[in-house]
Design a protein around this motif. Structure first.
Motif, short mmCIF file in Angstrom:
data_model
loop_
_atom_site.label_atom_id
_atom_site.label_comp_id
_atom_site.label_asym_id
_atom_site.label_seq_id
_atom_site.Cartn_x
_atom_site.Cartn_y
_atom_site.Cartn_z
N LEU A 12 0.88 -1.17 0.00
CA LEU A 12 0.00 0.00 0.00
C LEU A 12 0.91 1.21 0.00
O LEU A 12 1.54 1.55 1.02
N CYS A 13 1.01 1.84 -1.16
CA CYS A 13 2.03 2.87 -1.39
C CYS A 13 1.42 4.26 -1.48
O CYS A 13 0.58 4.53 -2.35
N ALA A 14 1.86 5.16 -0.60
CA ALA A 14 1.45 6.56 -0.64
C ALA A 14 2.41 7.32 -1.55
O ALA A 14 3.61 7.38 -1.29
N ASP A 15 1.88 7.89 -2.60
CA ASP A 15 2.70 8.68 -3.53
C ASP A 15 2.91 10.09 -3.00
O ASP A 15 2.20 10.56 -2.10
N ASP A 16 3.88 10.77 -3.57
CA ASP A 16 4.07 12.23 -3.45
C ASP A 16 4.70 12.70 -2.14
O ASP A 16 4.54 13.88 -1.78
N TYR A 17 5.43 11.85 -1.43
CA TYR A 17 6.16 12.37 -0.27
C TYR A 17 7.13 13.42 -0.77
O TYR A 17 7.91 13.19 -1.70
N GLY A 18 7.06 14.61 -0.17
CA GLY A 18 7.90 15.72 -0.60
C GLY A 18 7.15 16.83 -1.30
O GLY A 18 7.71 17.90 -1.54
N ILE A 19 5.85 16.62 -1.58
CA ILE A 19 5.10 17.65 -2.30
C ILE A 19 4.66 18.78 -1.38
O ILE A 19 4.56 19.93 -1.81
N SER A 20 4.40 18.48 -0.09
CA SER A 20 3.97 19.53 0.83
C SER A 20 4.12 19.04 2.27
O SER A 20 4.14 17.82 2.51
N PRO A 21 4.19 19.95 3.23
CA PRO A 21 4.30 19.53 4.63
C PRO A 21 3.13 18.68 5.09
O PRO A 21 3.31 17.70 5.83
N GLY A 22 1.92 19.03 4.67
CA GLY A 22 0.74 18.27 5.10
C GLY A 22 0.73 16.85 4.57
O GLY A 22 0.29 15.93 5.27
N VAL A 23 1.19 16.66 3.35
CA VAL A 23 1.27 15.31 2.79
C VAL A 23 2.36 14.52 3.51
O VAL A 23 2.16 13.36 3.89
N ASN A 24 3.50 15.14 3.74
CA ASN A 24 4.58 14.44 4.46
C ASN A 24 4.13 13.99 5.84
O ASN A 24 4.39 12.86 6.27
N HIS A 25 3.45 14.89 6.56
CA HIS A 25 2.99 14.56 7.91
C HIS A 25 2.03 13.38 7.90
O HIS A 25 2.14 12.45 8.72
N ALA A 26 1.06 13.41 6.97
CA ALA A 26 0.07 12.35 6.91
C ALA A 26 0.71 11.00 6.59
O ALA A 26 0.37 9.97 7.19
N ILE A 27 1.64 10.99 5.66
CA ILE A 27 2.29 9.73 5.28
C ILE A 27 3.09 9.17 6.44
O ILE A 27 3.01 7.98 6.76
N ARG A 28 3.85 10.02 7.12
CA ARG A 28 4.63 9.52 8.26
C ARG A 28 3.72 9.01 9.37
O ARG A 28 4.01 7.99 10.01
N ASP A 29 2.62 9.70 9.59
CA ASP A 29 1.68 9.26 10.63
C ASP A 29 1.14 7.88 10.31
O ASP A 29 1.08 6.99 11.18
N LEU A 30 0.75 7.64 9.07
CA LEU A 30 0.18 6.35 8.69
C LEU A 30 1.22 5.24 8.72
O LEU A 30 0.92 4.11 9.12
N ILE A 31 2.44 5.53 8.33
CA ILE A 31 3.50 4.53 8.41
C ILE A 31 3.73 4.15 9.87
O ILE A 31 3.84 2.97 10.22
N GLY A 32 3.79 5.16 10.73
CA GLY A 32 4.03 4.90 12.14
C GLY A 32 2.94 4.07 12.79
O GLY A 32 3.20 3.35 13.76
N ARG A 33 1.73 4.13 12.25
CA ARG A 33 0.60 3.38 12.80
C ARG A 33 0.36 2.06 12.06
O ARG A 33 -0.63 1.39 12.29
N GLY A 34 1.26 1.70 11.16
CA GLY A 34 1.13 0.45 10.44
C GLY A 34 0.04 0.44 9.39
O GLY A 34 -0.42 -0.62 8.98
N ARG A 35 -0.34 1.64 8.89
CA ARG A 35 -1.42 1.72 7.91
C ARG A 35 -0.89 1.85 6.48
O ARG A 35 -1.69 1.85 5.53
N LEU A 36 0.40 2.01 6.30
CA LEU A 36 1.07 2.02 5.00
C LEU A 36 2.33 1.18 5.13
O LEU A 36 2.91 1.10 6.21
#
Length: 281
Positions: A12-36
């Motif tokens: 389950l791959c989240a695209d676009d890490y690096g496009i904006s602070p809000g996207v970066n935050h959301a992706i890291r949060d989901l990885i940390g919770r085992g959702r990505l």
């Protein structure tokens, strides 16, 4: 389905890490919770640097089998990393339709594309201290005619152990006809897979995640469709994020990112995986 069968492991791959602070935050949060369990990094994005890369790398190291890839970017409103890149449109990469049309008409210079891709791969290496685990493309540009050969050559040279993302999914034609976007991806991916096989480059056996971003779709219902029949090691592309000014200035995909983020972080997602005998671990 055999209840005794082991769960299918998918990406389950989240695209676009690096496009904006809000996207970066959301992706890291989901990885940390085992959702990505995968994300692809846009090295031409405005919010990717050593701090953002380090935060992602540290988090991924603590998450079982979380992959970090390169999100090759060749379309506007982003700018190339190489000098003398062509074609340009107002100093930026061409738009998605212009790039696809130029590839179909064979008006691109594969050597120029190859040089840009080698620099994007090298930039990833500088940020993360290693080659990417996989390589995919923003707006599926890696599948376009002329670009795909340059893309595969660059990956073979700079990241020979990486796998690459194709966008096809083996489904009955009648089902694919209901999704024109998926049908186009299937057609482009067929040639891409043949070329990747000849180059001895691994690729995902199945793909899902494409949908009409212009509609306020029920992402939970879409995820059920994406999981249906997806093979072991198949990829689901997603775009979770929080909307901020940087994102609004760069990408029309805004509110949909927040809906995806809410579902992936919510209470119904993990039971959906379990019901479909799918795991990210």
């Amino acid at each position: 389905m055999n209840d005794a069968a082991p769960p299918r492991r998918i990406w389950l791959c989240a695209d676009d890490y690096g496009i904006s602070p809000g996207v970066n935050h959301a992706i890291r949060d989901l990885i940390g919770r085992g959702r990505l369990n995968a994300t692809s990094v846009m090295v031409v994005g405005p919010t990717i640097g050593r701090d953002e890369a380090s935060a992602l790398q540290t988090l991924a190291a603590d998450s079982p089998r979380c992959a970090i890839g390169l999100h090759v970017t060749l379309t506007a409103p982003f700018r190339p990393l190489t000098m003398h890149y062509q074609p340009l449109d107002g100093g930026m990469f061409p738009s998605f339709p212009k790039l696809l049309r130029a590839g179909l008409l064979r008006r691109l210079d594969p050597e120029i594309i190859h040089a840009e891709l080698r620099v994007q791969l090298a930039t990833f290496g500088e940020l993360f201290g290693r080659a990417p685990d996989f390589v995919d493309g923003h707006q599926h540009a890696q599948l376009f005619p002329q670009i795909r050969d340059a893309f595969l050559m660059a990956v073979k040279e700079a990241a020979p152990n990486a796998w690459v993302r194709q966008g096809g999914r083996r489904q009955p034609l009648a089902r694919r006809l209901h999704s024109p976007k998926a049908l186009v991806l299937d057609t482009l991916s067929a040639q891409f897979r043949r070329r990747a096989s000849r180059a001895d480059i691994a690729f995902n056996p199945g793909f899902a995640g494409a949908y009409d971003f212009s509609r306020q779709a029920d992402f939970g219902a879409l995820m059920r469709q994406f999981l249906d029949g997806l093979p072991e090691h198949g990829v689901i592309m997603c775009h979770p994020g929080l909307v901020d000014e940087v994102l609004v200035s760069l990408d029309p995909l805004t509110d949909q990112r927040e809906r995806e983020y809410a579902f992936l972080g919510g209470e119904h997602f993990l039971p959906l995986l379990a019901a479909n005998k799918v795991t990210l671990g």
